[in-house]
Design an enzyme around this catalytic site. Structure first.
Site, PDB file in Angstrom:
ATOM      1  N   LYS A 123       4.856   4.530  -1.425  1.00 30.95           N
ATOM      2  CA  LYS A 123       5.253   5.920  -2.051  1.00 30.95           C
ATOM      3  C   LYS A 123       6.730   6.434  -1.136  1.00 30.95           C
ATOM      4  O   LYS A 123       7.277   8.034  -2.165  1.00 30.95           O
ATOM      5  CB  LYS A 123       4.069   6.939  -1.118  1.00 30.95           C
ATOM      6  CG  LYS A 123       2.801   6.554  -1.579  1.00 30.95           C
ATOM      7  CD  LYS A 123       1.068   7.348  -0.820  1.00 30.95           C
ATOM      8  CE  LYS A 123       0.176   6.892  -1.691  1.00 30.95           C
ATOM      9  NZ  LYS A 123      -0.895   7.246  -0.633  1.00 30.95           N
ATOM     10  N   GLY A 183       0.885  -1.014  -0.290  1.00 24.31           N
ATOM     11  CA  GLY A 183      -0.064   0.504  -0.601  1.00 24.31           C
ATOM     12  C   GLY A 183       0.891   0.973  -0.290  1.00 24.31           C
ATOM     13  O   GLY A 183       1.738   1.104  -0.965  1.00 24.31           O
ATOM     14  N   SER A 184       0.255   2.286   0.556  1.00 20.51           N
ATOM     15  CA  SER A 184       1.245   3.695   0.718  1.00 20.51           C
ATOM     16  C   SER A 184       2.148   3.654   1.480  1.00 20.51           C
ATOM     17  O   SER A 184       2.863   4.691   1.426  1.00 20.51           O
ATOM     18  CB  SER A 184       0.191   4.623   1.251  1.00 20.51           C
ATOM     19  OG  SER A 184      -1.260   4.747   0.788  1.00 20.51           O
ATOM     20  N   THR A 185       2.790   2.438   2.097  1.00 22.54           N
ATOM     21  CA  THR A 185       4.156   3.078   2.820  1.00 22.54           C
ATOM     22  C   THR A 185       4.930   2.443   1.155  1.00 22.54           C
ATOM     23  O   THR A 185       6.281   3.183   1.317  1.00 22.54           O
ATOM     24  CB  THR A 185       4.178   1.194   3.649  1.00 22.54           C
ATOM     25  OG1 THR A 185       4.509   0.572   2.902  1.00 22.54           O
ATOM     26  CG2 THR A 185       3.731   1.491   4.890  1.00 22.54           C
TER      27      THR A 185
END
Length: 501
Positions: free
Chosen positions: A225, A221-223
């Site tokens: 990013k 997921g957004s980790t």
């Protein structure tokens, strides 16, 4: 009559020849295997004749041996039960060792070349000097907190993992996988009992024997990013550079729009990179990833440690607990061109991106450590059976440098903003500078989302003291916030008890 006798004679000679060849083959090629087989009763008696060395952390014995009255002289015991199971593994009578019990078997058993002096002394004294002692890097307090907080998480997740490392050295401060198991029945001298216990664990659909901290790969997921942000900073984009955002964005060739987790997140046409990280702006990062290109993202992920297949965690020399490789996955169309829709999804940690919790902690650790990623390790020291001589003491070693000091500083600032102003507020620790990134990753259409958090803690002098990754599998709503809360608790414990370095 002579002809039949000759035929019989030839057959007998061939059979004797085959028997002779088989015996020579066994002696030349199979002798060591049979001699050292776990199923060789004589080997078992000899193996348990010498007291096996302790595995310890912070002065506490995590694995030890007690004397018995049975045929096998010593019984292996694990006072911490399930709390350290995925680190220690177990030493069974008829099955293969696992964990540190396996990778440090020679030293613990006293058969290592390092301990030849003790064995020579035993030849003259008639003693059976015990095996060597293996001291681990674990922080007992951080391990306790990680184990208890995972088991009692507030979103009801049944599977997950947590790992914390010292960013300056790579020393593992905590390593927990959920669900865990009690290694004591597996070390029973009652082989029927041990086999039954093992079979029950192996058949359990929750896979309690699996070391999720090192071997589970799930969409981060957004980790992820943070990896994309690192690539952006190295390609002409600064913290304050405006990037396209919006409440919804559809990648070229895709009919499925990418939206943010909440309509209030970056609804405007543009946000700065700092704001995009702080708010976890999906539309901003999807467009940023497409702008940077698949090869740029894959190369930056590679520099952070993705795709590495030979990393082990144990001794800083050869050997250690095996790890799974994190992957960026396929971002191509059948004709070899970039699949823009897949690239947009990959840029927010979905599509085929897969990451281990270890990799998440290593990313956070590198950013905290000025861009230097240290090789993770668990074994701090080897001590002689009488504890007077040290045969090995770990010294931290750089594995790679995925980003330079300036990019690391910019990433730290953005991750600190996540904890102070964004989605990671639950990871905050009073008196310390904490940075991090939450992540919510889709599991399957009919399953709850995974919750992630990667982060670090800096002391008052801005020196890194701990880096952590917490993953809660199929945690559902609030999973990433709960992962952040648990991560903060683990780092707080590691601050008060940093473990061995």
């Amino acid at each position: 009559m002579n002809a039949p006798l000759r035929r019989v004679g030839v057959v007998v000679m061939v059979l004797f020849g085959l028997l002779f060849a088989n015996l020579n083959w066994i002696q030349a090629y199979k002798a060591d295997e049979y001699r050292t087989s776990d199923y060789n009763g004589r080997v078992q008696v000899a193996d348990y004749k010498r007291k096996r060395g302790n595995i310890e952390a912070g002065g506490t014995a995590l694995a030890t041996s007690k004397e018995t009255t049975g045929k096998l002289k010593f019984q292996r015991t694990y006072p911490g039960g399930p709390k350290y199971a995925h680190v220690l593994g177990f030493k069974p009578v008829n099955l293969g060792e696992t964990g540190i019990e396996d990778v440090e078997d020679d030293f613990l058993a006293g058969t290592s070349d390092q301990l030849i002096g003790d064995r020579l002394k035993d030849m003259f004294t008639g003693d059976d000097t015990g095996g060597g002692n293996v001291l681990l890097t674990l922080s007992k307090k951080a391990q306790d907190v990680a184990y208890d907080q995972l088991r009692n998480n507030e979103v009801g997740a049944k599977r997950g993992a947590a790992i914390a490392i010292d960013p300056r050295t790579g020393a593992v401060q905590a390593l927990v996988s959920m669900p865990s198991f009690d290694p004591n029945p597996l070390a029973s001298h009652d082989t029927n009992e041990a086999t039954a216990a093992y079979n029950k664990l192996e058949k359990d659909p929750a896979e309690p024997l699996k070391n999720r901290a090192l071997a589970e790969t799930l969409p981060p997921g957004s980790t992820f990013k943070i990896v994309v942000a690192a690539a952006a900073l190295e390609n002409g984009i600064t913290k304050t550079t405006p990037i396209p955002a919006g409440s919804s964005w559809t990648a070229p060739t895709s009919g499925t729009p990418i939206r943010n987790a909440d309509p209030s997140i970056c609804p405007g046409r543009q946000v700065t990179l700092l704001e995009a990280v702080t708010e976890s702006c999906n539309t901003g990062f999807a467009q940023l990833g497409v702008r940077l290109g698949a090869e740029t993202l894959k190369e930056k992920a590679l520099q952070f440690g993705f795709e590495q297949e030979d990393l082990t965690v144990g001794h800083l020399g050869e050997g250690g607990l095996p790890t799974a490789a994190s992957r960026t996955g396929d971002i191509q169309n059948p004709d070899g061109s970039t699949d823009q829709a897949a690239l947009a999804q990959s840029s927010i940690g979905q599509n085929n991106v897969r990451m281990t919790p270890l990799e998440g902690a290593m990313i956070a650790g590198a950013i905290a450590n000025n861009g230097s990623q240290m090789r993770p390790y668990l074994v701090r020291q080897w001590l002689a059976p009488d504890r007077t001589t040290s045969y090995y003491t770990a010294k931290g070693r750089e594995l790679r440098q995925p980003v330079g000091p300036q990019v690391a500083a910019d990433l730290r600032e953005m991750m600190v903003s996540v904890v102070r102003n964004g989605t990671g507020k639950k990871a905050a620790i009073s008196g310390y500078t904490v940075g991090g990134k939450t992540g919510t990753a889709q599991s399957a259409p009919d399953r709850p989302d995974h919750g992630w958090f990667i982060g670090f803690a800096l002391d008052k002098n801005l020196n890194p003291v701990s880096a952590v990754c917490v993953m809660l599998e199929q945690a559902g709503p609030g999973g990433s916030g709960e992962a952040a809360r648990i991560a903060g608790q683990i780092m707080k414990a590691a601050i008060t008890d940093p473990g061995g370095r």
